[in-house]
Motif scaffolding. Structure first.
Motif, short mmCIF file in Angstrom:
data_model
loop_
_atom_site.label_atom_id
_atom_site.label_comp_id
_atom_site.label_asym_id
_atom_site.label_seq_id
_atom_site.Cartn_x
_atom_site.Cartn_y
_atom_site.Cartn_z
N MET A 104 0.84 -1.19 0.00
CA MET A 104 0.00 0.00 0.00
C MET A 104 0.88 1.25 0.00
SD MET A 104 -3.03 1.06 2.65
CE MET A 104 -3.97 2.54 2.43
N ARG A 105 0.58 2.19 -0.88
CA ARG A 105 1.40 3.39 -0.99
C ARG A 105 1.10 4.36 0.14
NH1 ARG A 105 0.49 3.33 -7.21
NH2 ARG A 105 2.42 2.38 -7.94
N VAL A 106 2.11 5.20 0.47
CA VAL A 106 1.94 6.19 1.53
C VAL A 106 1.01 7.29 1.04
CG1 VAL A 106 4.24 5.69 2.40
CG2 VAL A 106 3.93 7.60 0.81
N PRO A 107 0.40 8.05 1.96
CA PRO A 107 -0.48 9.15 1.55
C PRO A 107 0.28 10.24 0.81
CG PRO A 107 -0.82 8.57 3.86
CD PRO A 107 0.41 7.85 3.43
N LEU A 108 -0.44 10.91 -0.09
CA LEU A 108 0.09 12.06 -0.82
C LEU A 108 -0.58 13.33 -0.32
CD1 LEU A 108 0.23 11.09 -4.61
CD2 LEU A 108 2.13 11.25 -2.99
N SER A 109 0.21 14.37 -0.13
CA SER A 109 -0.31 15.67 0.27
C SER A 109 0.28 16.74 -0.64
CB SER A 109 0.02 15.95 1.73
OG SER A 109 -0.67 15.05 2.57
N ILE A 110 -0.09 17.99 -0.41
CA ILE A 110 0.33 19.10 -1.26
C ILE A 110 0.79 20.26 -0.40
CG2 ILE A 110 -0.49 20.88 -2.87
CD1 ILE A 110 -2.44 18.80 -4.00
N GLU A 134 4.73 9.68 4.63
CA GLU A 134 3.84 10.50 3.81
C GLU A 134 4.70 11.39 2.94
OE1 GLU A 134 0.28 13.84 4.60
OE2 GLU A 134 0.76 12.33 6.13
N LEU A 135 4.21 11.72 1.75
CA LEU A 135 4.91 12.64 0.85
C LEU A 135 4.08 13.90 0.69
CD1 LEU A 135 6.03 10.22 -2.00
CD2 LEU A 135 7.38 10.99 -0.02
N ILE A 136 4.74 15.05 0.75
CA ILE A 136 4.07 16.31 0.49
C ILE A 136 4.68 16.89 -0.78
CG2 ILE A 136 5.54 17.61 2.10
CD1 ILE A 136 2.86 19.27 2.69
N THR A 137 3.87 17.00 -1.81
CA THR A 137 4.35 17.35 -3.14
C THR A 137 4.28 18.86 -3.36
OG1 THR A 137 2.14 17.08 -4.13
CG2 THR A 137 3.56 15.13 -4.02
N VAL A 138 5.26 19.38 -4.09
CA VAL A 138 5.35 20.80 -4.39
C VAL A 138 5.38 20.96 -5.90
CG1 VAL A 138 6.58 22.95 -3.93
CG2 VAL A 138 6.75 21.04 -2.31
N THR A 139 4.37 21.61 -6.46
CA THR A 139 4.26 21.75 -7.91
C THR A 139 4.06 23.21 -8.28
OG1 THR A 139 3.29 19.54 -8.10
CG2 THR A 139 3.02 21.03 -9.98
N TYR A 140 5.08 23.79 -8.88
CA TYR A 140 4.98 25.14 -9.44
C TYR A 140 4.71 25.02 -10.93
CZ TYR A 140 7.61 26.85 -5.31
OH TYR A 140 8.03 27.16 -4.06
N ALA A 141 3.85 25.88 -11.45
CA ALA A 141 3.61 25.91 -12.89
C ALA A 141 3.20 27.33 -13.28
CB ALA A 141 2.51 24.93 -13.29
N PHE A 142 3.65 27.75 -14.45
CA PHE A 142 3.29 29.09 -14.93
C PHE A 142 1.79 29.18 -15.17
CE2 PHE A 142 2.64 32.13 -18.42
CZ PHE A 142 3.14 33.27 -17.82
N GLU A 143 1.21 28.15 -15.77
CA GLU A 143 -0.22 28.11 -16.04
C GLU A 143 -0.92 27.27 -14.97
OE1 GLU A 143 -1.91 29.68 -18.23
OE2 GLU A 143 -0.38 30.41 -19.63
N PRO A 144 -1.93 27.82 -14.30
CA PRO A 144 -2.64 27.04 -13.29
C PRO A 144 -3.20 25.72 -13.82
CG PRO A 144 -3.25 29.35 -13.15
CD PRO A 144 -2.42 29.21 -14.39
N SER A 145 -3.61 25.69 -15.07
CA SER A 145 -4.16 24.46 -15.64
C SER A 145 -3.11 23.35 -15.71
CB SER A 145 -4.73 24.73 -17.03
OG SER A 145 -3.72 25.21 -17.91
N VAL A 146 -1.86 23.73 -15.92
CA VAL A 146 -0.77 22.75 -15.96
C VAL A 146 -0.59 22.12 -14.58
CG1 VAL A 146 1.72 22.46 -16.28
CG2 VAL A 146 0.39 23.85 -17.90
#
Length: 325
Positions: free
Chosen positions: A1-7, A300-312
């Motif tokens: 079972m994979r660990v939880p993902l957060s943001i 647990e992993l907390i992911t960091v996602t930067y993108a120029f376009e919010p839709s990306v």
């Protein structure tokens, strides 16, 4: 079972956009993450930075809580030297009273800004002993009586809310503090990769379940990872150049807003600070995350996602959730 993902969301502002638009885009991403089953969203406190609109974490959390239904929300974190601890207790106690058991409080000792701005913000000490005492008082204000452990001052609005407290850190020093206090540890590996293995080892070795401040019985590590998921490896790598440009600008002392992506082969965009990352198609990104969990034993992993376009960014959030499940 994979660990939880957060943001972890810094409510980034792109060139040609505004703080108002960035906050609206962050709320859209929160609603999406809520539907997709992410465990939590945290908002990071930074100051005097043109590309970040998450300075007032408690206010952003309140907006996100109104926009979502089940996901946990918190600060990743409140930089405690910038705040009077009693005010933090009142703010987060209010959030917990309004939104129930969905609120986290991550605490850090760094100012989250430059030295001049830190002096303008500074309200309390960042020394380890003072930091630990502030946490002990906060737990008292969140406890049944709502009274600080070292002061008779009461916080009625936070009494009985039991807001969970996390310690943030990027080094063995922060890890040791978290372990000795018996609190969950959020490791800033997404921008500080040099001490990952040592910090996690020190945290687990120093963990004290019977400390007066302890909230958990076993060590718990949530580690940060830079993530960009797209339909192809090439597109993900191209989109990630927005992050590379941001870190290259920081190295030059520039504080500009997020820039559009450029060619993935553009020189000077591969910062060593971004070594912990999962970039690519869903299958590739999942494989990279699995390898990181295997290496670190992160809970647990907390992911960091930067993108120029919010839709990306929203596309990345969606693709990762689908692939992780």
């Amino acid at each position: 079972m994979r660990v939880p993902l957060s943001i972890l969301d810094l409510v980034s502002i792109s060139e040609g956009s505004s703080a108002r638009e960035a906050i609206a885009d962050a709320m859209s991403a929160a609603r999406l993450a809520d539907r997709l089953g992410y465990a939590r969203i945290w908002y990071a406190e930074h100051h005097n930075t043109e590309s970040i609109a998450s300075s007032a974490t408690s206010l952003v959390i309140a907006e996100a809580a109104h926009a979502t239904e089940r996901i946990r929300l918190g600060a990743g974190g409140v930089m405690l030297p910038n705040h009077a601890p009693l005010m933090v207790a009142e703010q987060y106690g209010t959030l917990a009273n309004v939104h129930g058991d969905r609120i986290d409080l991550g605490l850090g000792r760094a100012p989250g800004t430059d030295m001049m701005t830190a002096q303008a913000l500074s309200r309390s000490s960042a020394e380890p002993q003072a930091f630990a005492q502030n946490i002990y008082d906060l737990q008292g204000w969140f406890g049944p009586e709502g009274t600080g452990h070292s002061t008779p001052i009461a916080s009625v609005v936070s009494a009985g809310t039991d807001v969970p407290i996390w310690v943030l850190g990027s080094t063995v020093n922060g890890a040791s503090i978290a372990g000795q206090l018996g609190l969950p540890f959020s490791l800033a590996s997404h921008f500080a990769p040099d001490q990952i293995d040592d910090a996690i080892r020190v945290y687990r070795e120093s963990f004290t379940a019977d400390a007066p401040t302890a909230q958990i019985e076993q060590p718990y590590v949530m580690a940060g990872v830079n993530v960009m998921v797209a339909d192809s490896d090439a597109e993900a790598e191209r989109q990630f150049t927005t992050v590379g440009q941001m870190f290259a600008g920081m190295a030059r002392g520039e504080r500009g807003r997020l820039r559009p992506p450029v060619d993935a082969g553009t020189p000077g965009l591969d910062s060593p600070m971004l070594a912990v990352k999962a970039i690519g198609s869903p299958a590739r990104a999942v494989r990279q995350l699995e390898e990181f969990v295997e290496r670190t034993g992160a809970d647990e992993l907390i992911t960091v996602t930067y993108a120029f376009e919010p839709s990306v960014r929203e596309r990345s959030i969606e693709l990762l959730a689908q692939a992780w499940d």
